[in-house]
Design an enzyme around this catalytic site. Structure first.
Site, PDB file in Angstrom:
ATOM      1  N   ASP A  20       0.852  -0.882   0.158  1.00 32.60           N
ATOM      2  CA  ASP A  20      -0.059   0.032   0.011  1.00 32.60           C
ATOM      3  C   ASP A  20       0.805   1.377   0.081  1.00 32.60           C
ATOM      4  OD1 ASP A  20      -1.683   2.179   0.650  1.00 32.60           O
ATOM      5  OD2 ASP A  20      -2.867   1.028   2.114  1.00 32.60           O
ATOM      6  N   HIS A  21       1.027   2.029  -1.074  1.00 26.20           N
ATOM      7  CA  HIS A  21       1.709   3.106  -1.498  1.00 26.20           C
ATOM      8  C   HIS A  21       1.535   4.213  -0.414  1.00 26.20           C
ATOM      9  CE1 HIS A  21       5.155   4.789  -2.981  1.00 26.20           C
ATOM     10  NE2 HIS A  21       5.211   4.478  -4.154  1.00 26.20           N
ATOM     11  N   ARG A  22       0.309   4.265   0.349  1.00 28.03           N
ATOM     12  CA  ARG A  22      -0.157   5.243   1.379  1.00 28.03           C
ATOM     13  C   ARG A  22       0.771   5.184   2.382  1.00 28.03           C
ATOM     14  NH1 ARG A  22      -6.440   4.223   2.418  1.00 28.03           N
ATOM     15  NH2 ARG A  22      -5.424   2.000   2.770  1.00 28.03           N
TER      16      ARG A  22
END
Length: 472
Positions: A442-444
């Site tokens: 999850d690049h968040r």
């Protein structure tokens, strides 16, 4: 008259779908006997009765969605029947003793299925299999009694030795277990017995129908092998089709995948680990494990490598709490193992694997696999994961882009190891056993550098098994 209600099945579970009904009207059950099998979001569980007595009414049908606390069956409590004669005077008991055996009139409610005989006709899948399997006259009445509960296969199977997984397979393949001779210990019906009945029915079907109306059907059976096609036969404007009701597990998987796909900006890193030395170690130790009844694969080593690396990269072992705008870092390492089952994707969790050695992980993995294959795992076995591993290599394939199992922030997919020519530090080219790895995150929360460093640590542990075994 007391009713048996659906008990609590786990935290957050509000209802379940009825898969199978193990009893029929007139059956005498004891407290603790399984009466139905329910399907929840991620597991199938048998539900026992909390009272004993005679079943007087079945309040649910296969496929119904029942809320927690919903009524399943009505039971005439055995204790109540015994208490009634105790109240009258002493002479009365003798007069009332005969009426108690009078449950012999139970056959009277059972003949009612005769009018219900038309009901099975909509379930056209069951009769065709029952007839070719064993058209013996004695079995026919038993088969007719059960449709009253709209569960021909299930009701019959409850009277003979067959586990829930076998009953499920029989229902899905439209096999009446009353017509199957068990070859297991004590006459217990096995998976092979059910599949043999399917083959026999498939071979007898063309001879009985004899028509050319269904030429594709024999071809499908021949190519399909052991399993019959799913769903109910139908027709659309282009030709024959099969329609299958979406199971609760499949609906849950669908919803979970949609949430992940629509809310997680996913990135996937691909890499390979040289496990040549690890494979030598595994080969030298597998006989020792086999002597203890355990099969040593590369999975325990991979799980240990991931668990050790997670301790060093807390951002990978975390979740995003969007509602409160905070990040929750987990100080425990619980790894979920994605398992492909006939009912859909299931992710049982191995808790505290960072504290386990290779023998402990191997044993826990074997126990978990046994539960999943037998459908005997509990809902609690699927909760509490902080990271997921998916083993595509067990089926075939090398790389993929796995979907993050929200609310987790990363998932590692391992492909099938294969030998590749590798340029070594001394510039020689050698065949090395390489394990393909695909890390989605999850690049968040997880930056590319964080993901790369985590995957590098996993690879370094796999390429130096002695370091892995000595890791703290």
């Amino acid at each position: 008259m007391p009713a048996v209600k659906l008990p609590e099945l786990g935290d957050g579970i509000e209802s379940g779908d009825v898969l199978e009904i193990f009893v029929s009207v007139g059956d005498v059950i004891s407290s603790g006997d399984d009466i139905v099998e329910m399907e929840t979001d991620k597991a199938t569980v048998p539900v026992p009765s909390d009272v004993g007595g005679k079943v007087t009414k079945i309040l649910i049908s296969e496929g119904d969605t029942v809320p927690i606390g919903g009524e399943l069956i009505e039971v005439e409590a055995a204790e109540g029947a015994a208490a009634a004669p105790a109240e009258p005077a002493a002479p009365a008991p003798k007069a009332e003793a005969p009426p108690e055996p009078a449950p012999a009139p139970e056959p009277k409610p059972e003949p009612k299925p005769a009018p219900a005989a038309p009901a099975p006709t909509p379930v056209s899948a069951a009769p065709p299999v029952n007839e070719p399997a064993k058209p013996a006259a004695p079995v026919a009445p038993a088969t007719i009694e059960r449709p009253m509960a709209e569960n021909v296969t299930v009701a019959d199977s409850g009277a003979i030795p067959a586990g829930p997984a076998i009953r499920r397979l029989a229902r899905e393949t439209s096999v009446n277990l009353a017509n199957v001779q068990g070859t297991g210990p004590g006459g217990r019906i096995t998976r092979d017995d059910v599949l043999s009945a399917v083959r026999s029915a498939s071979q007898a079907k063309p001879a009985s129908t004899g028509g050319s109306a269904r030429p594709p059907r024999p071809a499908a059976s021949a190519s399909g092998g052991d399993a019959s096609l799913p769903g109910t036969e139908g027709q659309d404007e282009f030709g024959p089709i099969r329609v299958e009701r979406m199971s609760k597990i499949r609906k849950t998987i669908s919803a979970q995948m949609h949430v992940s796909w629509s809310s997680v900006p996913r990135v996937t890193n691909f890499d390979d680990a040289d496990i040549t030395d690890l494979e030598r170690l595994r080969q030298s130790s597998k006989d020792d494990y086999a002597a203890q009844g355990l099969k040593l694969t590369t999975m325990p080593f991979l799980i240990k490598a991931v668990a050790t690396a997670l301790r060093q990269h807390p951002a990978i072992n975390a979740v995003i709490d969007s509602d409160n705008e905070q990040i929750i870092y987990k100080d425990y390492v619980n790894i979920g193992i994605a398992v492909d089952t006939d009912r859909g994707l299931v992710v049982p969790v191995l808790p505290d694997v960072d504290r386990m050695g290779i023998p402990d992980i191997t044993r826990a993995l074997a126990e978990t696999a046994g539960k999943v294959r037998g459908g005997q795992f509990a809902v609690s076995d699927l909760k509490g994961g902080s990271f997921t591993i998916s083993n595509l290599g067990a089926i075939g394939g090398q790389y993929s882009t796995p979907i993050v199992n929200v609310p987790e922030v990363a998932i590692l997919l391992v492909g099938r190891s294969r030998k590749l020519p590798v340029v070594m530090p001394d510039d020689t080219i050698q065949p090395r056993l390489m394990m393909p790895l695909s890390l989605s995150y999850d690049h968040r929360l997880v930056d590319g550098g964080t993901a790369a460093r985590f995957l590098n640590d996993v690879i370094s542990y796999l390429q130096a098994p002695s370091r892995l075994l000595l890791a703290l």
